[in-house]
Design a protein around this motif. Structure first.
Motif, PDB file in Angstrom:
ATOM      1  N   ASN A  78       0.850  -1.207   0.000  1.00  0.00           N
ATOM      2  CA  ASN A  78       0.000   0.000   0.000  1.00  0.00           C
ATOM      3  C   ASN A  78       0.876   1.244   0.000  1.00  0.00           C
ATOM      4  OD1 ASN A  78      -2.551  -1.007  -0.101  1.00  0.00           O
ATOM      5  ND2 ASN A  78      -3.011  -0.781   2.075  1.00  0.00           N
ATOM      6  N   LYS A 138       2.368   1.721  -3.243  1.00  0.00           N
ATOM      7  CA  LYS A 138       1.332   2.074  -4.232  1.00  0.00           C
ATOM      8  C   LYS A 138       0.933   3.541  -4.119  1.00  0.00           C
ATOM      9  CE  LYS A 138      -2.700  -0.021  -3.730  1.00  0.00           C
ATOM     10  NZ  LYS A 138      -3.606  -1.165  -3.682  1.00  0.00           N
ATOM     11  N   ASP A 179       5.362   6.112   5.063  1.00  0.00           N
ATOM     12  CA  ASP A 179       5.708   6.523   3.691  1.00  0.00           C
ATOM     13  C   ASP A 179       5.605   8.025   3.554  1.00  0.00           C
ATOM     14  OD1 ASP A 179       2.992   7.358   2.795  1.00  0.00           O
ATOM     15  OD2 ASP A 179       2.504   5.220   3.083  1.00  0.00           O
ATOM     16  N   TYR A 223     -13.534  -0.508   1.334  1.00  0.00           N
ATOM     17  CA  TYR A 223     -13.374   0.944   1.378  1.00  0.00           C
ATOM     18  C   TYR A 223     -12.147   1.328   0.591  1.00  0.00           C
ATOM     19  CZ  TYR A 223     -13.073   5.717   2.635  1.00  0.00           C
ATOM     20  OH  TYR A 223     -13.009   7.068   2.524  1.00  0.00           O
ATOM     21  N   GLY A 280     -10.186   4.871  -0.993  1.00  0.00           N
ATOM     22  CA  GLY A 280     -10.160   6.329  -0.865  1.00  0.00           C
ATOM     23  C   GLY A 280     -10.996   6.988  -1.950  1.00  0.00           C
ATOM     24  N   GLY A 338     -10.044  -2.627  -1.837  1.00  0.00           N
ATOM     25  CA  GLY A 338     -10.488  -2.143  -0.525  1.00  0.00           C
ATOM     26  C   GLY A 338     -10.581  -3.262   0.495  1.00  0.00           C
ATOM     27  N   LEU A 381      -6.619  -3.812   3.816  1.00  0.00           N
ATOM     28  CA  LEU A 381      -6.502  -3.389   5.217  1.00  0.00           C
ATOM     29  C   LEU A 381      -7.463  -4.148   6.129  1.00  0.00           C
ATOM     30  CD1 LEU A 381      -5.814   0.467   5.071  1.00  0.00           C
ATOM     31  CD2 LEU A 381      -4.237  -1.386   5.620  1.00  0.00           C
TER      32      LEU A 381
HETATM   33  P1  ADP Z   1      -6.750  -1.378  -1.466  1.00  0.00           P
HETATM   34  O1  ADP Z   1      -6.607  -2.804  -1.816  1.00  0.00           O
HETATM   35  O2  ADP Z   1      -7.741  -0.655  -2.309  1.00  0.00           O
HETATM   36  O3  ADP Z   1      -5.498  -0.669  -1.291  1.00  0.00           O
HETATM   37  P2  ADP Z   1      -6.869  -1.259   1.335  1.00  0.00           P
HETATM   38  O4  ADP Z   1      -7.853  -1.836   2.231  1.00  0.00           O
HETATM   39  O5  ADP Z   1      -5.487  -1.791   1.385  1.00  0.00           O
HETATM   40  O6  ADP Z   1      -7.474  -1.395  -0.081  1.00  0.00           O
HETATM   41  O7  ADP Z   1      -6.825   0.284   1.568  1.00  0.00           O
HETATM   42  C1  ADP Z   1      -7.998   1.021   1.692  1.00  0.00           C
HETATM   43  C2  ADP Z   1      -7.803   2.460   1.360  1.00  0.00           C
HETATM   44  O8  ADP Z   1      -6.963   3.043   2.378  1.00  0.00           O
HETATM   45  C3  ADP Z   1      -7.082   2.716   0.094  1.00  0.00           C
HETATM   46  O9  ADP Z   1      -8.006   2.744  -0.963  1.00  0.00           O
HETATM   47  C4  ADP Z   1      -6.460   4.065   0.343  1.00  0.00           C
HETATM   48  O10 ADP Z   1      -7.409   5.082   0.117  1.00  0.00           O
HETATM   49  C5  ADP Z   1      -6.134   4.056   1.788  1.00  0.00           C
HETATM   50  N1  ADP Z   1      -4.718   3.738   2.050  1.00  0.00           N
HETATM   51  C6  ADP Z   1      -4.239   2.581   2.542  1.00  0.00           C
HETATM   52  N2  ADP Z   1      -2.904   2.661   2.712  1.00  0.00           N
HETATM   53  C7  ADP Z   1      -2.511   3.906   2.335  1.00  0.00           C
HETATM   54  C8  ADP Z   1      -1.272   4.632   2.305  1.00  0.00           C
HETATM   55  N3  ADP Z   1      -0.133   4.050   2.673  1.00  0.00           N
HETATM   56  N4  ADP Z   1      -1.287   5.901   1.866  1.00  0.00           N
HETATM   57  C9  ADP Z   1      -2.438   6.493   1.493  1.00  0.00           C
HETATM   58  N5  ADP Z   1      -3.653   5.882   1.517  1.00  0.00           N
HETATM   59  C10 ADP Z   1      -3.688   4.602   1.931  1.00  0.00           C
END
Ligand code: ADP
Length: 516
Positions: free
Chosen positions: A383, A386, A411, A429, A431, A442, A445
């Motif tokens: 993440n 990414k 990060d 969920y 962003g 989503g 996490l």
């Molecule tokens: P995804 O597989 O879409 O990344 P996650 O559950 O891992 O889903 O993350 C959910 C949301 O949390 C992401 O869509 C993003 O908006 C936000 N997110 C997670 N990690 C980060 C990060 N390191 N920096 C910014 N936003 C993050």
């Protein structure tokens, strides 16, 4: 009241009966004593009346002097009956026959019967008693002449009837007061116990009818008993628990509904895309090699997305349902952090993001499932990579703590908006911004949080928009021991609150995760 009435009735019956007997015996004894006195008085009188002759001659005739003395006006009635005997008196004089077995007997003389009637007025409370006493005596006068005397005292005055009536009246009053008192006390007690019980019944009815907000007001100190107060408290606690459980179930149901909707939505998108490619390929584009190759490539991409989605969903549902059993073992956490970071390096290099790893010099040995924790760190690092633009950096740091370990993934990426922060651990969920919406499902996490929860650890996030994010995972040294300690502490804090033990491996994720 029944018991009081019965007791009073029985006491009255026994007391009156015994008292009656007692007074009757007393009257009999009195009569005997007075008979003796009458005998003495008459003996002297007869002695005086007969002078030197025998009082009763050998022919069984009473001496005329004696007859005159005894028949003297007022002697038998006023003196003997009224004053001495206080009863009707019958005197029979004659010759005495001494029977050693049955005592003396009197053979009445023809002129030997004298009677005196009780004529005097009774004392207040006195009444005639229907009893009598007869005694026969073999006597000798002062000259030594023998004669016989039979005395009968009958219907004397006594206080028996009035005393028994008095006592009966008194018992009646006491009984009435006692019963009235027991009526008042019984009514008060009934009121005292019935009111809280009635409220308890009303609250149970409310609960039974589905209104879970029904509670019983606290029992006043003046009402009921300690047991009823305790029952009320326990009832309210049970109602609280019931309401809480129903609320949890309701939330779980809503969440499952949302989840199902999200899943179908997620599945529809790639399927729709593939259907379009399929239709296009069936049309003219299928004959053209360039677009054909492009569509097939896009279809294959959608297929791998579907496969990835299915895998994640399966993983999450297994974690959620508690089917996942952690393979816990005591191992150095540095190994799994290192390999997880190594797994993301290739992508990071391709994206131009620098990944640094900071590990302590000594081993960080805790009890954990290395594969799952590797998955957690892999997810967090991927993440971070990414969501960090080219030129940015990702820093992973492992630190030993007093009661476990801390893993930090920070990060310098795009950051997360404060309003979105509470939702990022929810399923599906993503962003709201373009770059986050288009990537991922989503679910990452959600899986991370489930695994951390299974380890009884905690995950925290700090983020500033445009500056980067910092995720920190704290893991206990021994998840099972930690779970037991937390439970004991919460039990103590709750003052013996009897919550059911939480199943190990599953946390209150369903309750503490905020809803979208
Ligand atoms: P995804 O597989 O879409 O990344 P996650 O559950 O891992 O889903 O993350 C959910 C949301 O949390 C992401 O869509 C993003 O908006 C936000 N997110 C997670 N990690 C980060 C990060 N390191 N920096 C910014 N936003 C993050």
């Amino acid at each position: 009241m029944g018991v009081t009435t019965l007791t009073v009735a029985l006491i009255s019956l026994v007391v009156v009966n015994r008292l009656d007997d007692y007074f009757l015996n007393q009257a009999q004894a009195d009569l005997r004593v007075r008979t003796e006195t009458v005998k003495e008085v008459l003996g002297i009188t007869i002695d005086v009346g007969s002078r030197t002759q025998p009082p009763v001659s050998a022919q069984n005739v009473v001496d005329p002097g004696v007859v005159t003395t005894l028949d003297r006006s007022g002697f038998m009635d006023e003196l003997i009956a009224d004053r001495v005997a206080e009863a009707d008196v019958t005197v029979v004089l004659g010759l005495a026959v001494d029977d050693p077995a049955a005592g003396p007997k009197v053979v009445p003389a023809t002129n030997g019967r004298f009677e005196g009637d009780l004529t005097g007025p009774p004392q207040p409370g006195q009444a005639r008693e229907a009893i009598s006493y007869t005694a026969s005596y073999a006597l000798k006068d002062s000259q030594g002449y023998p004669y016989g005397m039979q005395l009968t005292l009958a219907a004397p005055y006594s206080y028996r009837a009035s005393t028994v009536a008095n006592v009966t009246g008194l018992l009646l009053v006491i009984g009435t007061v006692g019963i009235a008192l027991s009526l008042v006390v019984a009514a008060l007690l009934a009121l005292r116990f019935a009111s809280p019980l009635r409220r308890l019944t009303a609250a149970s009815r409310q609960l039974a009818e589905g209104d879970l907000s029904g509670r019983v007001p606290a029992v006043e100190p003046s009402e009921g008993s300690a047991e009823i107060a305790d029952l009320t408290r326990q009832f309210n606690r049970m109602a609280d628990r019931l309401e809480e459980l129903v609320e949890i179930t309701r939330r779980d149901r809503d969440r499952s509904r949302d989840f199902l909707a999200d899943v179908s939505h997620e599945l529809r998108t790639p399927i729709a895309a593939m259907r379009t490619f399929n239709e296009l390929l069936q049309d003219r584009a299928g004959e053209d090699p360039a677009p054909r190759a492009e569509f097939l490539e896009a279809s294959s991409e959608q297929l791998s997305r579907l496969d990835w989605l299915a895998q994640n969903l399966l993983e999450l549902s297994k974690l959620d349902s508690g089917l996942v059993l952690l393979e816990l073992r005591s191992a150095d956490l540095r190994d799994c952090v290192e390999s997880a970071v190594a797994g993301s390096r290739l992508t990071a290099d391709r994206r131009g993001v620098d990944v640094s790893l900071e590990l302590p010099a000594g081993p960080v040995v805790i009890i954990h499932d290395p594969l799952r924790i590797g998955q957690v760190i892999g997810n967090l690092v991927s993440n971070a990579v990414k969501f960090t633009p080219r030129g940015g950096s990702v820093r992973v740091r492992l630190r030993p703590m007093a009661d476990g370990a801390s893993i930090e993934v920070a990060d310098t990426g795009i950051g997360i908006d404060a309003t979105e922060l509470p939702h990022i651990f929810e399923r599906f969920y993503r962003g709201s911004r373009g770059e986050t919406r288009s990537s991922g499902s989503g679910l990452g996490l959600s899986i991370v949080k489930s695994i951390v929860d299974l380890h009884h650890g905690r995950i925290a996030v700090e983020s500033r928009l445009g500056q980067g994010s910092r995720f920190e995972v704290r893991l206990p040294r021994d998840p099972e021991l930690h779970a037991l300690a937390t439970e004991a502490a919460s039990g103590r804090a709750g003052g013996g609150d009897d919550r059911p033990a939480r199943p190990t491996g599953r946390d209150e994720r369903t309750t503490d995760r905020p809803r979208a």
